[in-house]
Design a protein around this motif. Structure first.
Motif, PDB file in Angstrom:
ATOM      1  N   LYS A 186      24.338  72.525  57.803  1.00  0.00           N
ATOM      2  CA  LYS A 186      24.126  71.319  58.610  1.00  0.00           C
ATOM      3  C   LYS A 186      24.570  70.061  57.859  1.00  0.00           C
ATOM      4  N   ASN A 187      24.652  68.980  58.610  1.00  0.00           N
ATOM      5  CA  ASN A 187      25.109  67.674  58.122  1.00  0.00           C
ATOM      6  C   ASN A 187      26.572  67.679  57.695  1.00  0.00           C
ATOM      7  N   VAL A 188      27.340  68.613  58.262  1.00  0.00           N
ATOM      8  CA  VAL A 188      28.794  68.573  58.105  1.00  0.00           C
ATOM      9  C   VAL A 188      29.344  67.867  59.343  1.00  0.00           C
ATOM     10  N   PRO A 189      29.998  66.722  59.195  1.00  0.00           N
ATOM     11  CA  PRO A 189      30.431  65.984  60.379  1.00  0.00           C
ATOM     12  C   PRO A 189      31.525  66.714  61.148  1.00  0.00           C
ATOM     13  N   ARG A 190      31.484  66.571  62.452  1.00  0.00           N
ATOM     14  CA  ARG A 190      32.598  66.987  63.292  1.00  0.00           C
ATOM     15  C   ARG A 190      33.522  65.799  63.477  1.00  0.00           C
ATOM     16  N   LYS A 191      34.684  66.071  64.015  1.00  0.00           N
ATOM     17  CA  LYS A 191      35.679  65.007  64.159  1.00  0.00           C
ATOM     18  C   LYS A 191      35.129  63.812  64.935  1.00  0.00           C
ATOM     19  N   GLU A 192      34.327  64.103  65.967  1.00  0.00           N
ATOM     20  CA  GLU A 192      33.816  63.017  66.798  1.00  0.00           C
ATOM     21  C   GLU A 192      32.775  62.167  66.074  1.00  0.00           C
ATOM     22  N   ASN A 193      32.251  62.648  64.959  1.00  0.00           N
ATOM     23  CA  ASN A 193      31.312  61.855  64.169  1.00  0.00           C
ATOM     24  C   ASN A 193      32.013  60.861  63.253  1.00  0.00           C
ATOM     25  N   LEU A 194      33.294  61.082  62.987  1.00  0.00           N
ATOM     26  CA  LEU A 194      33.997  60.319  61.961  1.00  0.00           C
ATOM     27  C   LEU A 194      34.701  59.107  62.565  1.00  0.00           C
ATOM     28  N   ALA A 195      34.655  57.995  61.850  1.00  0.00           N
ATOM     29  CA  ALA A 195      35.135  56.722  62.382  1.00  0.00           C
ATOM     30  C   ALA A 195      36.570  56.781  62.859  1.00  0.00           C
ATOM     31  N   GLN A 196      37.435  57.483  62.126  1.00  0.00           N
ATOM     32  CA  GLN A 196      38.827  57.631  62.535  1.00  0.00           C
ATOM     33  C   GLN A 196      39.188  59.095  62.746  1.00  0.00           C
ATOM     34  N   GLY A 197      38.198  59.918  62.967  1.00  0.00           N
ATOM     35  CA  GLY A 197      38.452  61.333  63.205  1.00  0.00           C
ATOM     36  C   GLY A 197      38.711  62.126  61.943  1.00  0.00           C
ATOM     37  N   GLY A 198      38.532  61.482  60.777  1.00  0.00           N
ATOM     38  CA  GLY A 198      38.812  62.118  59.505  1.00  0.00           C
ATOM     39  C   GLY A 198      40.033  61.497  58.854  1.00  0.00           C
ATOM     40  N   PHE A 199      40.138  61.689  57.542  1.00  0.00           N
ATOM     41  CA  PHE A 199      41.259  61.127  56.787  1.00  0.00           C
ATOM     42  C   PHE A 199      41.393  61.958  55.514  1.00  0.00           C
ATOM     43  N   THR A 200      41.921  63.176  55.647  1.00  0.00           N
ATOM     44  CA  THR A 200      41.857  64.137  54.551  1.00  0.00           C
ATOM     45  C   THR A 200      43.099  64.172  53.669  1.00  0.00           C
ATOM     46  N   ALA A 201      44.198  63.595  54.096  1.00  0.00           N
ATOM     47  CA  ALA A 201      45.454  63.805  53.380  1.00  0.00           C
ATOM     48  C   ALA A 201      45.498  63.185  51.983  1.00  0.00           C
ATOM     49  N   PRO A 202      45.201  61.887  51.828  1.00  0.00           N
ATOM     50  CA  PRO A 202      45.426  61.289  50.509  1.00  0.00           C
ATOM     51  C   PRO A 202      44.307  61.583  49.520  1.00  0.00           C
ATOM     52  N   SER A 203      44.675  61.869  48.290  1.00  0.00           N
ATOM     53  CA  SER A 203      43.677  62.113  47.254  1.00  0.00           C
ATOM     54  C   SER A 203      42.917  60.845  46.904  1.00  0.00           C
ATOM     55  N   ILE A 204      43.486  59.667  47.200  1.00  0.00           N
ATOM     56  CA  ILE A 204      42.773  58.432  46.892  1.00  0.00           C
ATOM     57  C   ILE A 204      41.616  58.197  47.861  1.00  0.00           C
ATOM     58  N   HIS A 205      41.571  58.940  48.966  1.00  0.00           N
ATOM     59  CA  HIS A 205      40.421  58.933  49.877  1.00  0.00           C
ATOM     60  C   HIS A 205      39.814  60.327  49.768  1.00  0.00           C
ATOM     61  N   PRO A 206      38.980  60.567  48.762  1.00  0.00           N
ATOM     62  CA  PRO A 206      38.614  61.943  48.380  1.00  0.00           C
ATOM     63  C   PRO A 206      37.735  62.651  49.408  1.00  0.00           C
ATOM     64  N   THR A 207      38.316  63.635  50.044  1.00  0.00           N
ATOM     65  CA  THR A 207      37.613  64.417  51.053  1.00  0.00           C
ATOM     66  C   THR A 207      37.322  65.802  50.490  1.00  0.00           C
ATOM     67  N   PRO A 208      36.103  66.317  50.660  1.00  0.00           N
ATOM     68  CA  PRO A 208      35.012  65.843  51.507  1.00  0.00           C
ATOM     69  C   PRO A 208      34.020  64.919  50.816  1.00  0.00           C
ATOM     70  N   ALA A 209      34.289  64.476  49.581  1.00  0.00           N
ATOM     71  CA  ALA A 209      33.319  63.656  48.857  1.00  0.00           C
ATOM     72  C   ALA A 209      32.869  62.447  49.662  1.00  0.00           C
ATOM     73  N   VAL A 210      33.811  61.831  50.407  1.00  0.00           N
ATOM     74  CA  VAL A 210      33.475  60.626  51.174  1.00  0.00           C
ATOM     75  C   VAL A 210      32.408  60.878  52.232  1.00  0.00           C
ATOM     76  N   TYR A 211      32.203  62.144  52.591  1.00  0.00           N
ATOM     77  CA  TYR A 211      31.194  62.478  53.600  1.00  0.00           C
ATOM     78  C   TYR A 211      29.911  63.022  52.962  1.00  0.00           C
ATOM     79  N   ASP A 212      29.794  62.873  51.641  1.00  0.00           N
ATOM     80  CA  ASP A 212      28.600  63.221  50.874  1.00  0.00           C
ATOM     81  C   ASP A 212      28.094  64.635  51.125  1.00  0.00           C
ATOM     82  N   PRO A 213      28.782  65.643  50.565  1.00  0.00           N
ATOM     83  CA  PRO A 213      28.286  67.021  50.667  1.00  0.00           C
ATOM     84  C   PRO A 213      26.885  67.202  50.088  1.00  0.00           C
TER      85      PRO A 213
END
Length: 720
Positions: free
Chosen positions: A680-707
């Motif tokens: 639980k507490n794993v966001p779905r696309k509709e929960n995310l402000a821009q639907g997610g932003f996983t490509a760039p390492s400078i926007h560290p995913t999934p860290a930005v969503y606080d695992p």
């Protein structure tokens, strides 16, 4: 840069001129996915928490993250295992372990969780740095809302003077390392003075430590909780650059536990070996907190055991400085167990067998074509594939070496019509169908589709669309005509076009031999399409360990194993937009820029550029790189945000008129994320402000969503 096989998005509708980055929220569009996902909706992201009566994780009416820091709860709770240690007197009470004002995780989709259980991950190798992307403990500042906002982290508050030449960071009081020792600004100054400014150590000043002129800042610590950064010119993107990446992970480390590491540093221990700072030196070995359990950390989990090549186990950090809205100290999950699986096909088989709980798919080569198999095995694996946006601008890309060492070929590569011909000869419809399953958007190749500069106004939107569509049309006849104009014709009647000087012309599609399936499939299509217009196109996989050096030296013709995804604005990491270092499309010119302000600048002027140390060359006066540099240098000292946007538009126009300097296929196709049904507490696309932003390492995913806030609905069934 794109840190994983990427795919991307469609720009949103236009916005009002002058809309600032902080006000620009939730305006990006969404793309169709392989299976149904919710569309983005508007929302301020400032609600205090879950609405009454909503308990299911991933509810679409809980979107984004609070934009303003949340007040700390009046009281705190902790894991039962830690409470037992407190009762036994072996651990201080939770209030004593947290800072005076803990960070409250601000995501609106979060539910109050349950403590316990183990989370199983996969890595290509036990020391693979991607594991650090699953943790967000060391960052001074943090990205929120898919890069639309910057929030506090270890830094509680910050400010800059009028021209952004002086930045003051106020760190949280009462922070503690995972061993219980106080965290203070001495740990930042240890990194700065004893590593960065120490010529024996290899770590160099990062971008956020340089002014717009490229000179290194002066950093001081007036007290245990304050850092001052003084620049000789405006440095308006400092906050963005403090937020980017996972500090003490990918990119600059920004802090080290002085109380632990000083015993391995010659300044504090004169008896250490002379090789202390080398890769094999004691200091470097001890400071790797991903392999050394004794090295303290600020992340939610600390290393418990390390079995090289097999498995690593992380346990809860009792001093983690983050809580949820209800005052629960994070993380909820007791342990992380990451198994090393080198072969991607073996990894996919193990996933289907139920040996994984959570994964950002491209970390292990899981892509859209794997979804069918994953869904068919779902009854056994209990793992659901969900989709997040990647936000990149190219998908699988190819770019030619603008500084290629063979003069006649370099001259051809630098002809815009040559690169435009290859782009028009590329049938992106086939890539969209066979690689991306009709998701994403065909593109010439751009920076991130989510970049703020292309959504801030109608003008920005139009410039982005011009760039995206500039040479995207599949038109083999036009491609042939452009090559004919350049004299790239079949001169000897063998059915293959020669170079303008009559020499044989082989178009080498070169890439690291370890690239993912998306790149290999795209290369097959490129080879087919370019042969169809009379070019002798061939694929050349290169050993990964040799690729970087050969590219930097100008010896490789192309790179067809990478993609472009940088954002959330084009200037926070502009290396694709402007050659600033050697790894991208103009390596020797990038290196020439890279040595500006260093002792190497101005040296070896009479030496062949390819024989200089390091290899480097000046750009052609008035040429595209020269003009890109001048615009970029101006942007670095421009304090007005809208004026910086306009400079990015001017840079983009050079890419439109004289590009493509890198060629894309399909942008913003979805990222596959695998989630166990009980997690639980794993966001779905509709929960995310821009639907997610996983490509760039400078926007560290999934860290930005606080695992650290993820939890098991039934933790007793998920024990390690």
């Amino acid at each position: 840069m794109v840190r994983r096989p990427a795919t991307q998005d469609i720009p949103a509708g236009s916005q009002r001129e002058g809309l600032t980055r902080r006000a620009l929220l939730y305006r990006s569009g969404v793309v169709a996915a392989v299976f149904t996902v919710g569309a983005c909706s508007s929302g301020s992201g400032e609600q205090a928490g879950p609405k009454k009566g909503t308990t299911s994780s991933g509810s679409p009416n809980r979107k984004g993250s609070a934009r303003k820091p949340l007040a700390a709860p009046a009281s705190f709770k902790e894991a039962p295992s830690l409470a037992a240690q407190v009762k036994q007197g072996t651990l201080p009470p939770v209030e004593k372990r947290l800072p005076d004002k803990p960070y409250v995780v601000p995501h609106n989709w979060l539910d109050s969780g349950k403590y316990g259980g183990d989370l199983r991950l996969m890595l290509p190798a036990t020391d693979d740095g991607q594991l650090k992307q699953y943790m967000y403990g060391h960052s001074p500042l943090r990205w929120l809302n898919d890069g639309l906002d910057i929030g506090p982290g270890l830094v509680e508050s910050w400010e800059a003077n009028a021209d952004a030449s002086l930045w003051t960071l106020h760190f949280r009081k009462g922070l503690k390392w995972s061993d219980g020792q106080p965290w203070t600004t001495a740990d930042v100054m240890f990194w700065w003075e004893d590593m960065i400014l120490n010529k024996e150590h290899s770590e160099v000043p990062p971008d956020e430590a340089k002014s717009g002129k490229g000179t290194v800042m002066k950093m001081t610590a007036p007290d245990d909780y304050t850092i001052e950064m003084k620049f000789d010119a405006p440095a308006p993107l400092t906050a963005d650059r403090l937020a980017m990446r996972v500090k003490r992970g990918a990119g600059p480390t920004w802090m080290e536990p002085k109380h632990y590491l000083k015993q391995f540093h010659p300044k504090y221990n004169p008896s250490v070996d002379k090789n202390w700072a080398t890769a094999d030196g004691e200091f470097e070995k001890k400071r790797n907190w991903q392999t050394n359990p004794d090295n303290p950390t600020m992340t939610g989990w600390r290393l418990k055991s390390y079995k090289e090549g097999r498995q690593v186990t992380w346990e809860r950090n009792p001093y983690y400085w983050c809580v949820d809205r209800q005052g629960n100290q994070l993380p909820f999950i007791d342990t992380l167990t990451a198994s090393a699986v080198q072969n991607t096909e073996v990894a996919k088989l193990q996933i289907q067998q139920g040996k994984l709980d959570f994964l950002v798919g491209s970390f292990m080569g899981v892509v859209l074509s794997d979804i069918s198999g994953l869904k068919s095995a779902q009854a056994k694996s209990k793992v659901e594939p969900i989709l997040w946006d990647t936000g990149d601008g190219t998908g699988a890309a190819v770019f030619f070496n603008y500084d290629y060492y063979e003069e006649n070929i370099r001259k051809l590569i630098r002809e815009p019509k040559f690169r435009q011909a290859l782009s028009h000869a590329t049938n992106r419809d086939d890539a969209q169908k066979s690689i991306y399953f009709n998701t994403g958007q065909k593109t010439t190749g751009t920076m991130s589709v989510k970049a703020i500069e292309y959504h801030v106004s109608d003008q920005g939107e139009q410039i982005y669309q011009q760039w995206r569509d500039s040479y995207v049309k599949y038109d083999p006849e036009k491609a042939k005509a452009l090559l004919d104009e350049l004299g790239v014709v079949d001169k000897d009647g063998d059915g293959k076009r020669e170079a303008p000087d009559g020499s044989k012309l082989i178009i080498r599609l070169q890439y690291g031999s370890d690239v993912g399936s998306q790149y290999r499939k795209n290369n097959d299509l490129l080879e087919r399409d370019w042969k169809a217009i009379g070019l002798d196109a061939r694929q050349y996989p290169i050993a990964p360990e040799a690729y970087g050096t050969e590219w930097n030296d100008g010896k490789l013709m192309s790179n067809s194993g990478w993609g472009v995804g940088d954002g959330p604005n084009c200037l926070v990491y502009p290396q694709w937009l402007v050659p600033l270092e050697p790894s991208r499309w103009a390596p020797l010119e990038g290196q020439y820029y890279n040595v500006r302000g260093t002792p190497e600048e101005g040296t070896e002027e009479n030496v062949d550029p390819y024989k200089r140390t390091p290899p480097r060359m000046a750009p052609e006066p008035g040429g595209p790189v020269d003009r890109l540099w001048k615009l970029y240098d101006k942007s670095k000292t421009e304090a007005d945000e809208l004026a910086r946007h306009r400079l990015v538009w001017e840079i983009t126009k050079i890419h439109i008129k004289e590009g493509p300097f890198f060629q894309g296929s399909v942008s913003n196709a979805p990222e596959v994320v695998l989630v166990h049904k009980d997690l639980k507490n794993v966001p779905r696309k509709e929960n995310l402000a821009q639907g997610g932003f996983t490509a760039p390492s400078i926007h560290p995913t999934p860290a930005v969503y606080d695992p650290e806030a993820m939890f098991w609905s039934n933790p007793e069934q998920h024990k390690g």
